[in-house]
Design a protein around this motif. Structure first.
Motif, mmCIF file in Angstrom:
data_model
loop_
_atom_site.group_PDB
_atom_site.id
_atom_site.type_symbol
_atom_site.label_atom_id
_atom_site.label_comp_id
_atom_site.label_asym_id
_atom_site.label_seq_id
_atom_site.Cartn_x
_atom_site.Cartn_y
_atom_site.Cartn_z
ATOM 1 N N GLY A 31 9.829 -25.387 -3.549
ATOM 2 C CA GLY A 31 8.547 -24.724 -3.722
ATOM 3 C C GLY A 31 8.550 -23.736 -4.871
ATOM 4 O O GLY A 31 9.573 -23.117 -5.170
ATOM 5 N N VAL A 32 7.401 -23.578 -5.501
ATOM 6 C CA VAL A 32 7.236 -22.540 -6.520
ATOM 7 C C VAL A 32 5.831 -21.967 -6.416
ATOM 8 O O VAL A 32 4.854 -22.702 -6.303
ATOM 9 C CB VAL A 32 7.510 -23.080 -7.940
ATOM 10 C CG1 VAL A 32 6.549 -24.198 -8.320
ATOM 11 C CG2 VAL A 32 7.436 -21.953 -8.972
ATOM 12 N N VAL A 33 5.759 -20.645 -6.372
ATOM 13 C CA VAL A 33 4.480 -19.944 -6.364
ATOM 14 C C VAL A 33 4.174 -19.514 -7.798
ATOM 15 O O VAL A 33 4.943 -18.762 -8.404
ATOM 16 C CB VAL A 33 4.510 -18.726 -5.424
ATOM 17 C CG1 VAL A 33 3.189 -17.958 -5.507
ATOM 18 C CG2 VAL A 33 4.779 -19.173 -3.988
ATOM 19 N N ILE A 34 3.071 -20.009 -8.332
ATOM 20 C CA ILE A 34 2.632 -19.677 -9.683
ATOM 21 C C ILE A 34 1.638 -18.516 -9.563
ATOM 22 O O ILE A 34 0.578 -18.667 -8.949
ATOM 23 C CB ILE A 34 1.959 -20.881 -10.362
ATOM 24 C CG1 ILE A 34 2.898 -22.096 -10.364
ATOM 25 C CG2 ILE A 34 1.513 -20.512 -11.774
ATOM 26 C CD1 ILE A 34 4.184 -21.905 -11.119
ATOM 27 N N ILE A 35 1.996 -17.371 -10.129
ATOM 28 C CA ILE A 35 1.177 -16.162 -9.934
ATOM 29 C C ILE A 35 0.375 -15.869 -11.196
ATOM 30 O O ILE A 35 0.918 -15.722 -12.284
ATOM 31 C CB ILE A 35 2.061 -14.965 -9.544
ATOM 32 C CG1 ILE A 35 3.047 -15.361 -8.436
ATOM 33 C CG2 ILE A 35 1.168 -13.819 -9.057
ATOM 34 C CD1 ILE A 35 4.019 -14.257 -8.062
ATOM 35 N N GLN A 36 -0.911 -15.775 -11.016
ATOM 36 C CA GLN A 36 -1.900 -15.694 -12.083
ATOM 37 C C GLN A 36 -1.806 -14.456 -12.960
ATOM 38 O O GLN A 36 -1.231 -13.438 -12.601
ATOM 39 C CB GLN A 36 -3.306 -15.723 -11.453
ATOM 40 C CG GLN A 36 -3.556 -14.474 -10.601
ATOM 41 C CD GLN A 36 -4.960 -14.386 -10.030
ATOM 42 O OE1 GLN A 36 -5.336 -15.192 -9.193
ATOM 43 N NE2 GLN A 36 -5.726 -13.409 -10.477
ATOM 44 N N GLU A 37 -2.476 -14.560 -14.110
ATOM 45 C CA GLU A 37 -2.761 -13.403 -14.954
ATOM 46 C C GLU A 37 -3.997 -12.698 -14.365
ATOM 47 O O GLU A 37 -4.404 -12.994 -13.244
ATOM 48 C CB GLU A 37 -3.049 -13.872 -16.380
ATOM 49 C CG GLU A 37 -1.970 -14.769 -16.964
ATOM 50 C CD GLU A 37 -2.476 -15.572 -18.142
ATOM 51 O OE1 GLU A 37 -1.901 -15.432 -19.224
ATOM 52 O OE2 GLU A 37 -3.446 -16.335 -17.978
ATOM 53 N N ILE A 38 -4.610 -11.832 -15.154
ATOM 54 C CA ILE A 38 -5.795 -11.124 -14.662
ATOM 55 C C ILE A 38 -7.066 -11.960 -14.811
ATOM 56 O O ILE A 38 -8.163 -11.466 -14.541
ATOM 57 C CB ILE A 38 -5.996 -9.761 -15.370
ATOM 58 C CG1 ILE A 38 -6.291 -9.957 -16.872
ATOM 59 C CG2 ILE A 38 -4.787 -8.862 -15.163
ATOM 60 C CD1 ILE A 38 -6.736 -8.677 -17.576
ATOM 61 N N PHE A 39 -6.907 -13.224 -15.194
ATOM 62 C CA PHE A 39 -8.074 -14.054 -15.467
ATOM 63 C C PHE A 39 -8.355 -15.079 -14.362
ATOM 64 O O PHE A 39 -9.144 -16.004 -14.548
ATOM 65 C CB PHE A 39 -7.895 -14.753 -16.822
ATOM 66 C CG PHE A 39 -7.650 -13.776 -17.938
ATOM 67 C CD1 PHE A 39 -8.695 -13.119 -18.559
ATOM 68 C CD2 PHE A 39 -6.356 -13.474 -18.340
ATOM 69 C CE1 PHE A 39 -8.463 -12.194 -19.559
ATOM 70 C CE2 PHE A 39 -6.111 -12.554 -19.340
ATOM 71 C CZ PHE A 39 -7.166 -11.907 -19.960
#
Length: 231
Positions: A31-39
């Protein structure tokens, strides 16, 4: 890319919030959690999740802004950037860390996940990857140009897992002195830190004016190698 993707609901303290899930061709993997920018979880962040799914990972990008404005998708300039900064100003970082941790828990519980769970975060997401890993949420973490990490280095001792950092040498938001502080603090830990010449903040995002293809490709390769060695 030969992946399957859809939005899911992630449980959180009796409530739930959305996340974009992308599955590899084989249907299963680490598993990998992709964590967003402020957009927000915009087209770019979804494409990042798809890219990791194509590499064999079960990837999910949680909507970190759901408490302020759910499913917001913003561009990188003009009014969109102003709105992103406005939403970011309303973000409760403690709650955001809790939501990232909840995402990790939900991902580990999915039948498609057959290994460890990593975090890969960008900008705001890089900082959240660092903070949530300090709370034990992940088995490995990668932070791309995570602003503010240099001001929270008292948490470094809580990180017991491998961590990787990527910075642009031209990043005015994170000056070289800040990068040096992170490098020094993690010198005796299981960590890697890379600085990319001629690369600015946001160098990984092809939709930004600061996109740097060379730095993006090199950092992605290093990230995949790092994950492959530990996940």
């Amino acid at each position: 890319m030969n992946v399957q993707s859809h939005w899911i609901d992630i449980p959180a303290n009796g409530d739930s919030f959305p996340g974009y899930l992308s599955l590899p061709k084989g249907g299963k993997g680490p598993g990998v959690v992709i964590i967003q920018e402020i957009f927000g979880v915009n087209a770019h962040i979804r494409s990042v999740a798809d890219r990791y799914a194509a590499a064999g990972y079960v990837a999910v990008a949680p909507d970190i802004f759901w408490r302020v404005e759910p499913r917001v998708e913003l561009g990188y300039a003009g009014a969109d950037r102003e709105k992103a900064m406005e939403i970011y100003g309303k973000l409760d970082v403690t709650q955001a860390v809790s939501d990232v941790t909840a995402t990790s828990v939900a991902l580990r519980a999915r039948p498609e996940v057959t290994g460890k769970v990593a975090a890969v975060g960008y900008c705001l997401g890089g900082r959240l990857a660092y903070l949530s890993t300090a709370q034990g949420a992940f088995d490995i973490a990668v932070a791309y140009y995570g602003g503010g990490i240099q001001n929270e280095l008292e948490l470094a001792d809580k990180i017991k897992v491998p961590m990787q950092f990527h910075y642009g040498a031209l990043d005015a938001h994170i000056p070289s002195a800040a990068v040096d502080l992170v490098k020094q603090r993690f010198a005796d830990k299981d960590a890697q830190l890379y600085v990319y010449p001629n690369a600015d903040h946001g160098f990984n995002c092809e939709d930004r004016a600061s996109y740097n293809q060379w730095a993006s490709a090199l950092a992605y390769g290093r990230t995949l190698t790092f994950l492959g060695e530990h996940v």
